[in-house]
Scaffold this motif. Sequence first.
Motif, PDB file in Angstrom:
ATOM      1  N   MET A 181       0.825  -1.215   0.000  1.00 49.76           N
ATOM      2  CA  MET A 181       0.000   0.000   0.000  1.00 49.76           C
ATOM      3  C   MET A 181       0.855   1.261   0.000  1.00 49.76           C
ATOM      4  SD  MET A 181      -3.007  -0.892   2.651  1.00 49.76           S
ATOM      5  CE  MET A 181      -2.489  -2.242   3.663  1.00 49.76           C
ATOM      6  N   LEU A 182       0.384   2.294  -0.696  1.00 50.11           N
ATOM      7  CA  LEU A 182       1.115   3.569  -0.757  1.00 50.11           C
ATOM      8  C   LEU A 182       0.230   4.697  -0.262  1.00 50.11           C
ATOM      9  CD1 LEU A 182       2.778   3.730  -4.316  1.00 50.11           C
ATOM     10  CD2 LEU A 182       3.833   2.965  -2.165  1.00 50.11           C
ATOM     11  N   THR A 183       0.832   5.641   0.440  1.00 51.61           N
ATOM     12  CA  THR A 183       0.122   6.886   0.768  1.00 51.61           C
ATOM     13  C   THR A 183       0.226   7.803  -0.462  1.00 51.61           C
ATOM     14  OG1 THR A 183       2.127   7.955   1.561  1.00 51.61           O
ATOM     15  CG2 THR A 183       0.837   6.735   3.189  1.00 51.61           C
ATOM     16  N   PRO A 184      -0.625   8.838  -0.538  1.00 51.22           N
ATOM     17  CA  PRO A 184      -0.499   9.788  -1.655  1.00 51.22           C
ATOM     18  C   PRO A 184       0.908  10.384  -1.713  1.00 51.22           C
ATOM     19  CG  PRO A 184      -2.577  10.165  -0.500  1.00 51.22           C
ATOM     20  CD  PRO A 184      -1.812   9.150   0.314  1.00 51.22           C
ATOM     21  N   ALA A 185       1.514  10.678  -0.540  1.00 56.21           N
ATOM     22  CA  ALA A 185       2.849  11.305  -0.536  1.00 56.21           C
ATOM     23  C   ALA A 185       3.892  10.332  -1.095  1.00 56.21           C
ATOM     24  CB  ALA A 185       3.221  11.732   0.882  1.00 56.21           C
ATOM     25  N   GLN A 186       3.792   9.058  -0.733  1.00 55.67           N
ATOM     26  CA  GLN A 186       4.755   8.077  -1.271  1.00 55.67           C
ATOM     27  C   GLN A 186       4.573   7.913  -2.778  1.00 55.67           C
ATOM     28  OE1 GLN A 186       3.719   4.820   1.360  1.00 55.67           O
ATOM     29  NE2 GLN A 186       5.642   5.062   2.511  1.00 55.67           N
ATOM     30  N   ALA A 187       3.311   7.909  -3.227  1.00 54.48           N
ATOM     31  CA  ALA A 187       3.059   7.795  -4.673  1.00 54.48           C
ATOM     32  C   ALA A 187       3.672   8.997  -5.398  1.00 54.48           C
ATOM     33  CB  ALA A 187       1.560   7.694  -4.943  1.00 54.48           C
ATOM     34  N   ASP A 188       3.545  10.177  -4.806  1.00 56.29           N
ATOM     35  CA  ASP A 188       4.132  11.373  -5.424  1.00 56.29           C
ATOM     36  C   ASP A 188       5.656  11.262  -5.499  1.00 56.29           C
ATOM     37  OD1 ASP A 188       1.784  12.656  -5.959  1.00 56.29           O
ATOM     38  OD2 ASP A 188       1.812  13.934  -4.175  1.00 56.29           O
ATOM     39  N   MET A 189       6.264  10.713  -4.428  1.00 53.01           N
ATOM     40  CA  MET A 189       7.733  10.577  -4.441  1.00 53.01           C
ATOM     41  C   MET A 189       8.172   9.636  -5.563  1.00 53.01           C
ATOM     42  SD  MET A 189       8.367  10.164  -0.373  1.00 53.01           S
ATOM     43  CE  MET A 189      10.122  10.143  -0.185  1.00 53.01           C
ATOM     44  N   LEU A 190       7.428   8.549  -5.752  1.00 51.92           N
ATOM     45  CA  LEU A 190       7.786   7.586  -6.810  1.00 51.92           C
ATOM     46  C   LEU A 190       7.582   8.210  -8.195  1.00 51.92           C
ATOM     47  CD1 LEU A 190       6.290   4.307  -5.271  1.00 51.92           C
ATOM     48  CD2 LEU A 190       8.706   4.902  -5.514  1.00 51.92           C
ATOM     49  N   ALA A 191       6.523   9.007  -8.328  1.00 52.14           N
ATOM     50  CA  ALA A 191       6.267   9.675  -9.615  1.00 52.14           C
ATOM     51  C   ALA A 191       7.409  10.640  -9.923  1.00 52.14           C
ATOM     52  CB  ALA A 191       4.933  10.428  -9.556  1.00 52.14           C
ATOM     53  N   GLU A 192       7.807  11.358  -8.898  1.00 49.53           N
ATOM     54  CA  GLU A 192       8.901  12.319  -9.041  1.00 49.53           C
ATOM     55  C   GLU A 192      10.188  11.613  -9.488  1.00 49.53           C
ATOM     56  OE1 GLU A 192       9.472  15.980  -9.382  1.00 49.53           O
ATOM     57  OE2 GLU A 192       7.621  15.405  -8.339  1.00 49.53           O
ATOM     58  N   ALA A 193      10.405  10.404  -8.964  1.00 48.94           N
ATOM     59  CA  ALA A 193      11.612   9.637  -9.321  1.00 48.94           C
ATOM     60  C   ALA A 193      11.532   9.112 -10.753  1.00 48.94           C
ATOM     61  CB  ALA A 193      11.790   8.473  -8.350  1.00 48.94           C
ATOM     62  N   GLY A 194      10.327   9.168 -11.355  1.00 48.83           N
ATOM     63  CA  GLY A 194      10.178   8.735 -12.745  1.00 48.83           C
ATOM     64  C   GLY A 194       9.609   7.332 -12.881  1.00 48.83           C
ATOM     65  N   LEU A 195       9.014   6.792 -11.795  1.00 50.19           N
ATOM     66  CA  LEU A 195       8.457   5.428 -11.897  1.00 50.19           C
ATOM     67  C   LEU A 195       7.376   5.381 -12.983  1.00 50.19           C
ATOM     68  CD1 LEU A 195       8.462   2.564 -10.599  1.00 50.19           C
ATOM     69  CD2 LEU A 195       6.477   3.317  -9.263  1.00 50.19           C
ATOM     70  N   ASP A 196       7.475   4.377 -13.866  1.00 44.15           N
ATOM     71  CA  ASP A 196       6.515   4.275 -14.975  1.00 44.15           C
ATOM     72  C   ASP A 196       5.229   3.558 -14.559  1.00 44.15           C
ATOM     73  OD1 ASP A 196       8.172   5.362 -17.233  1.00 44.15           O
ATOM     74  OD2 ASP A 196       9.502   3.755 -16.569  1.00 44.15           O
ATOM     75  N   TYR A 197       5.365   2.443 -13.814  1.00 44.20           N
ATOM     76  CA  TYR A 197       4.197   1.628 -13.449  1.00 44.20           C
ATOM     77  C   TYR A 197       4.248   1.253 -11.978  1.00 44.20           C
ATOM     78  CZ  TYR A 197       2.763   0.924 -18.252  1.00 44.20           C
ATOM     79  OH  TYR A 197       2.308   1.137 -19.522  1.00 44.20           O
ATOM     80  N   TYR A 198       3.082   1.115 -11.372  1.00 42.26           N
ATOM     81  CA  TYR A 198       3.015   0.544 -10.020  1.00 42.26           C
ATOM     82  C   TYR A 198       2.063  -0.638 -10.064  1.00 42.26           C
ATOM     83  CZ  TYR A 198       3.299   0.166  -5.016  1.00 42.26           C
ATOM     84  OH  TYR A 198       3.577  -0.310  -3.751  1.00 42.26           O
ATOM     85  N   ASN A 199       2.562  -1.813  -9.643  1.00 45.99           N
ATOM     86  CA  ASN A 199       1.705  -3.015  -9.635  1.00 45.99           C
ATOM     87  C   ASN A 199       1.038  -3.176  -8.269  1.00 45.99           C
ATOM     88  OD1 ASN A 199       2.084  -6.213  -8.633  1.00 45.99           O
ATOM     89  ND2 ASN A 199       0.775  -5.861 -10.386  1.00 45.99           N
ATOM     90  N   HIS A 200      -0.268  -3.353  -8.305  1.00 47.63           N
ATOM     91  CA  HIS A 200      -1.025  -3.562  -7.071  1.00 47.63           C
ATOM     92  C   HIS A 200      -2.283  -4.312  -7.495  1.00 47.63           C
ATOM     93  CE1 HIS A 200      -1.320  -2.380  -2.862  1.00 47.63           C
ATOM     94  NE2 HIS A 200      -2.586  -2.007  -3.040  1.00 47.63           N
ATOM     95  N   ASN A 201      -2.324  -5.600  -7.225  1.00 50.40           N
ATOM     96  CA  ASN A 201      -3.410  -6.419  -7.765  1.00 50.40           C
ATOM     97  C   ASN A 201      -4.648  -6.388  -6.884  1.00 50.40           C
ATOM     98  OD1 ASN A 201      -1.787  -7.148  -9.878  1.00 50.40           O
ATOM     99  ND2 ASN A 201      -1.231  -9.156  -9.061  1.00 50.40           N
ATOM    100  N   ILE A 202      -5.809  -6.487  -7.534  1.00 54.12           N
ATOM    101  CA  ILE A 202      -7.055  -6.629  -6.759  1.00 54.12           C
ATOM    102  C   ILE A 202      -7.322  -8.106  -6.489  1.00 54.12           C
ATOM    103  CG2 ILE A 202      -8.083  -4.475  -7.603  1.00 54.12           C
ATOM    104  CD1 ILE A 202      -9.937  -6.476  -9.304  1.00 54.12           C
ATOM    105  N   ASP A 203      -6.601  -8.954  -7.191  1.00 53.99           N
ATOM    106  CA  ASP A 203      -6.541 -10.405  -6.962  1.00 53.99           C
ATOM    107  C   ASP A 203      -7.786 -11.207  -7.292  1.00 53.99           C
ATOM    108  OD1 ASP A 203      -3.881 -10.743  -6.458  1.00 53.99           O
ATOM    109  OD2 ASP A 203      -4.063 -10.368  -4.321  1.00 53.99           O
ATOM    110  N   THR A 204      -8.986 -10.760  -6.835  1.00 54.12           N
ATOM    111  CA  THR A 204     -10.189 -11.575  -7.083  1.00 54.12           C
ATOM    112  C   THR A 204     -11.406 -10.666  -7.041  1.00 54.12           C
ATOM    113  OG1 THR A 204     -11.304 -13.618  -6.398  1.00 54.12           O
ATOM    114  CG2 THR A 204     -10.440 -12.227  -4.618  1.00 54.12           C
ATOM    115  N   SER A 205     -12.593 -11.258  -6.925  1.00 57.10           N
ATOM    116  CA  SER A 205     -13.812 -10.423  -6.881  1.00 57.10           C
ATOM    117  C   SER A 205     -13.920  -9.726  -5.520  1.00 57.10           C
ATOM    118  CB  SER A 205     -15.051 -11.310  -7.067  1.00 57.10           C
ATOM    119  OG  SER A 205     -15.174 -12.184  -5.958  1.00 57.10           O
ATOM    120  N   PRO A 206     -14.664  -8.613  -5.445  1.00 53.95           N
ATOM    121  CA  PRO A 206     -14.868  -7.958  -4.149  1.00 53.95           C
ATOM    122  C   PRO A 206     -15.496  -8.917  -3.129  1.00 53.95           C
ATOM    123  CG  PRO A 206     -15.651  -6.554  -5.939  1.00 53.95           C
ATOM    124  CD  PRO A 206     -15.267  -7.859  -6.568  1.00 53.95           C
TER     125      PRO A 206
END
Length: 345
Positions: A134-159
């Motif tokens: 899991m990422l906080t908005p601030a961590q996601a921003d830091m990764l975007a700033e670093a130039g990360l192209d993709y973030y994998n986070h699976n929903i895995d199955t049905s709700p």
Amino acid sequence: MSEVRNDWTREEIAALFDLPFMELVFRAAEVHRANHPHNQVQLSTLLSIKTGGCPEDCGYCSQSVKAESGVKATKLLGVQEVLQRAAQARDQGSTRFCMGAAWRNPKDRDMPAIIEMVQGVRAMGMETCMTLGMLTPAQADMLAEAGLDYYNHNIDTSPERYGEITSTRTMDDRLDTLSNVRGAGINVCSGGIVGMGETRADRVGFVHTLATLPSHPGSVPINALVPVKGTVLGDMLADTPLAKIDDIEFVRTVAVARITMPESMVRLSAGRESMSEATQALCFLAGANSLFTGDKLLTAPNAGDDNDAAMFARLGITPMPITQTEAEAEAARMPRGCAKLQAAE
Ligand code: SAM
Ligand code: DTB
Ligand code: SF4
């Protein structure tokens, strides 16, 4: 080009699953050809940068502290080692490097090393992907700033099934992280696992959740459960072999993902090691256009480069050049300011 829709209903998706198999695969192949070069498959390489000892209790995973799988917990790898492994992957033709950590979420003290890894891999001319929990908005921003192209986070199955697979977080937690990733302007990679003893209705709910996200994930990994001894689901499958998903139903899931998310890269992910070449060929026909290279995934075995090279030669498939995947990534990426504004709404 096919119309990209985010308003799919469960009934429509169930109706696709119910189509006669040839009709379903034919329609999926048509969508594939209209949106992608159909004889090319993207090569991605996985590296576990922090293995085992994960506090989450995902019933399929060898890396959970709850599993008695024999996987040893390691520390976060050093930046230089990660960059060396990325260079090897690039030299073997891989265009995307996906780094995975067995964490519930990254700690702030880990972020500087993670950022160096992203910057270093990117500087080699590969697309970067991270999967760190899991990422906080601030961590996601830091990764975007670093130039990360993709973030994998699976929903895995049905709700509906989610709570039976993992109890230490909810599907809504997963969707919140996806929203933080999108809000930061990073491309989303999200998919799941089939063959966990779920029903057809669960597979419908799984694809429906992905296909009705505010924008389709740029990459959709479809994993077939790798049954690992000592995990809840691995042991369950060993006791009830009939619960194993059959190949045709697996191909149907790939085809429905392709039809409902026409522009996404659909990745044939875990489980290829025990999948026949004929089944993999049907998956490519049904629109899968990406896979993981090498003889290891994170902890589980993978098909291996020699086997894949032989399969590509037999099927006349060539590796997708990065220009293609980068162009798609750019097309999928919203201008950062615009994404932030939308996320704030
Ligand atoms: N800890 C992070 C997370 O959960 O997002 C990243 C790593 S986790 C291993 C990434 C994904 O791998 C999981 O969401 C799941 O879909 C897939 N996976 C894990 N174990 C698997 C298995 N035994 N068979 C198939 N897929 C598996
Ligand atoms: C995804 O959907 N599959 C990959 C990647 N994203 C991180 C992971 C597969 C893991 C398979 C089990 C293992 O290696 O432990
Ligand atoms: Fe941890 Fe990810 Fe494995 Fe779940 S899937 S136990 S979060 S490493």
